[in-house]
Scaffold this active site. Structure first.
Site, PDB file in Angstrom:
ATOM      1  N   GLY A 119      46.039  12.320  53.729  1.00 27.35           N
ATOM      2  CA  GLY A 119      46.950  11.450  54.471  1.00 27.35           C
ATOM      3  C   GLY A 119      46.418  11.042  55.828  1.00 27.35           C
ATOM      4  N   GLY A 120      45.105  11.194  56.024  1.00 26.00           N
ATOM      5  CA  GLY A 120      44.492  10.679  57.237  1.00 26.00           C
ATOM      6  C   GLY A 120      45.036  11.245  58.534  1.00 26.00           C
ATOM      7  N   SER A 205      40.433  13.770  51.084  1.00 26.81           N
ATOM      8  CA  SER A 205      40.652  12.708  52.061  1.00 26.81           C
ATOM      9  C   SER A 205      40.845  13.329  53.447  1.00 26.81           C
ATOM     10  CB  SER A 205      41.842  11.831  51.639  1.00 26.81           C
ATOM     11  OG  SER A 205      41.907  10.654  52.397  1.00 26.81           O
TER      12      SER A 205
END
Length: 539
Positions: A119-120, A205
């Site tokens: 989710g960055g 991610s």
């Protein structure tokens, strides 16, 4: 080139039907009641830290208060402040909860797989879609742990230079929350059938970048033994200078003088979330570009800060972290990462590219290097279409070059082995509005490596996978992925039945495991392309 606001599909992981039984266990702060369902004990919403709201905003949590009686751990805890999440509780500033999936609370020493969600650094939770840990626990006899932790402005606003000693480390509160989760595992996981001396950290991610940071953090070092960085190579994080610029930008937008920074403590978290969205977008991963002096991140984003203390240096720049020299590492990426972002952004134009229009599409990012990039990719992939080359270039620059960089630096360190992979199972699902298939998009690996691509247990017809499509081969690919990762968690060496032996990465033959329904080891993969990326200073 990446996004800090990845929106993953959501799934409801609720207890269907009657629970088999309730399970009660002790922890360091009190008794918990979980639930046993289909051979797995689930404990959800376990508090692992105290209050982080009010006067604890931007600081370390208040002490976690013990409770009396038996506390229910039957529902997920609140995720960090972010837009509301489907099938989850409302986000809350006080979000320090974790979830545990275990075959049994029997004091056996199973490997522990401690996952950090993607989710960055701004969205996500330990209850995110696709990453339910039941099948890993049930089918591979491991214990899975996932945390919620501070995100975005509330987790990574750098106040060290304006707020004084009480706010030291403020730019890394979200990372220190994860360390607190690891400490909780160390102190409690034996009661959940896990081995506190055999803990693997892993994540995809933004979770891969979190894992990169943990791999370099002194406070995390005592609590894990191996790591996996998946589609999120956190080679470089935010400098103090860029973080301070972001803080100054925020204060200006709020019309707060630096000396009055304490006013930030009185602004409702919901308003801070709105302000966070108004600041300039800054990608969570900084790619290398020696020709344009882009080694510094742009201000405006929120992610871990290289503050010299909590995060002493960039995780993998200029070298692999000495503190984790003897800890085995997995690192890699998905072959078609960019199709996810095309899907998310409703970008259908890439699928219409021709070799006449491709250069213009790439020039904004690559400038004068564009012709050389296209020429190299066309020669290495003579049957590729213009959209194929666009996806390949965009995918490797997003997640591939950093993964290779990490593998090379880990090898040069001469310590524990590193294993490089590509996930390559091809989904036949089309990107809406195009006739271009998803292939192996960013985030598709989540449901595969959690072994959540399996036929229904009740024998009913399988449903289409959100990204993975309908082909039954996906079940085999998912089992391979999950078995490789759980074996690595158990032994420090990835292996699986019906999968070739996976050699550790080296700088001569450069073996890469391609994970699919039929896995294969490929030596010197992308050799021509990587040589080109080096000549233009991107690797």
């Amino acid at each position: 080139m990446a996004t800090a606001t990845v929106s993953l599909p959501q799934y409801a992981f609720s207890f269907n039907g009657r629970a088999d039984e309730f399970i009660t266990t002790d922890t360091t702060h009190g008794k918990l009641r979980g639930i046993r369902k289909d051979g797995v004990n689930l404990f959800r919403g376990i508090p692992y830290g105290g209050r982080i709201s009010g006067d604890r905003r931007f600081r370390r949590p208040a002490p976690l208060e013990p409770w009396t009686g038996v506390r229910d751990a039957l529902e997920f805890g609140a995720p960090a402040i972010q837009p509301p999440r489907r099938n989850e509780p409302a986000p809350s500033e006080d979000c320090l909860f974790l979830n545990v999936w275990t075959p049994a609370n029997d004091n056996r020493k199973r490997p522990v797989m401690f996952y950090s969600h993607g989710g960055g650094f701004v969205i996500g939770s330990g209850a995110s879609g696709g990453q339910d840990g039941s099948n890993l626990a049930r089918n591979f006899d491991v214990v899975v742990v996932e945390t919620n932790h501070r995100l975005g402005l509330l987790g990574f606003l750098y106040l060290d230079e304006v707020a004084g000693v009480d706010y030291a480390g403020s730019g890394n509160m979200g990372m220190l929350d994860i360390v607190d989760g690891l400490k909780w595992v160390h102190d409690n996981i034996a009661r959940f059938g896990g081995d506190p001396s055999n803990v693997m950290i892993w994540g995809e991610s933004g979770g891969g970048a979190k894992t990169s940071c943990l791999y370099a953090m002194p406070s995390a070092a005592p609590y894990f033994n191996k790591a996996s960085i998946e589609s999120g190579p956190g080679v470089r994080m935010t400098s103090k200078e860029t973080a301070a610029e972001t803080t100054a930008m925020l204060l200006r937008e709020l019309n707060i003088a630096p000396k009055d920074w304490r006013k930030l403590l009185d602004i409702p978290a919901s308003e801070l979330l709105v302000m966070q969205g108004k600041l300039p977008f800054a990608p969570p991963f900084q790619e290398k570009n020696n020709r344009k002096s882009l080694m510094e991140r742009r201000a405006g984003g929120f992610s871990p800060v290289v503050d010299g203390t909590v995060l002493p240096h960039n995780p993998f720049d200029p070298t692999a972290p000495a503190i984790s020299r003897n800890k085995p590492l997995l690192v890699g990426w998905n072959e078609d990462e960019f199709t996810f972002f095309a899907w998310e952004r409703k970008d259908t134009e890439f699928a219409k590219l021709t070799f006449e229009t491709l250069p213009k599409r790439l020039e904004a990012q690559f400038g004068e290097d564009t012709p050389k990039i296209i020429d190299t990719y066309r020669k290495a992939n003579p049957n590729a279409t213009a959209p194929d080359i666009f996806i390949a270039v965009s995918s490797i620059t997003m997640m591939g070059l950093g993964s290779v960089d990490i593998a090379e630096k880990k090898v040069k360190q001469g310590g524990a082995p590193v294993y490089l992979y590509n996930f390559g199972y091809k989904s036949e699902k089309l990107i809406p509005g195009t006739d271009y298939p998803m292939g192996t998009p960013h985030a598709m690996d989540i449901s595969f490596k959690f072994n959540n691509e399996i036929p229904p247990r009740d024998g009913s017809a399988p449903k289409e996978s959100f990204f993975g499509g309908n082909r039954p081969e996906r079940f085999t690919a998912s089992h391979h992925f999950a078995e490789l990762w759980t074996t690595f968690a158990r032994t420090g060496k990835p292996a699986a039945k019906d999968v070739p032996a996976w050699p550790a990465f080296n700088l001569k033959s450069r073996p890469t495991m391609r994970i699919d329904a039929n896995c294969e080891v490929i030596n010197n993969r992308f050799s021509d392309e990587l040589a080109m990326w080096r000549t233009i200073g991107r690797l």
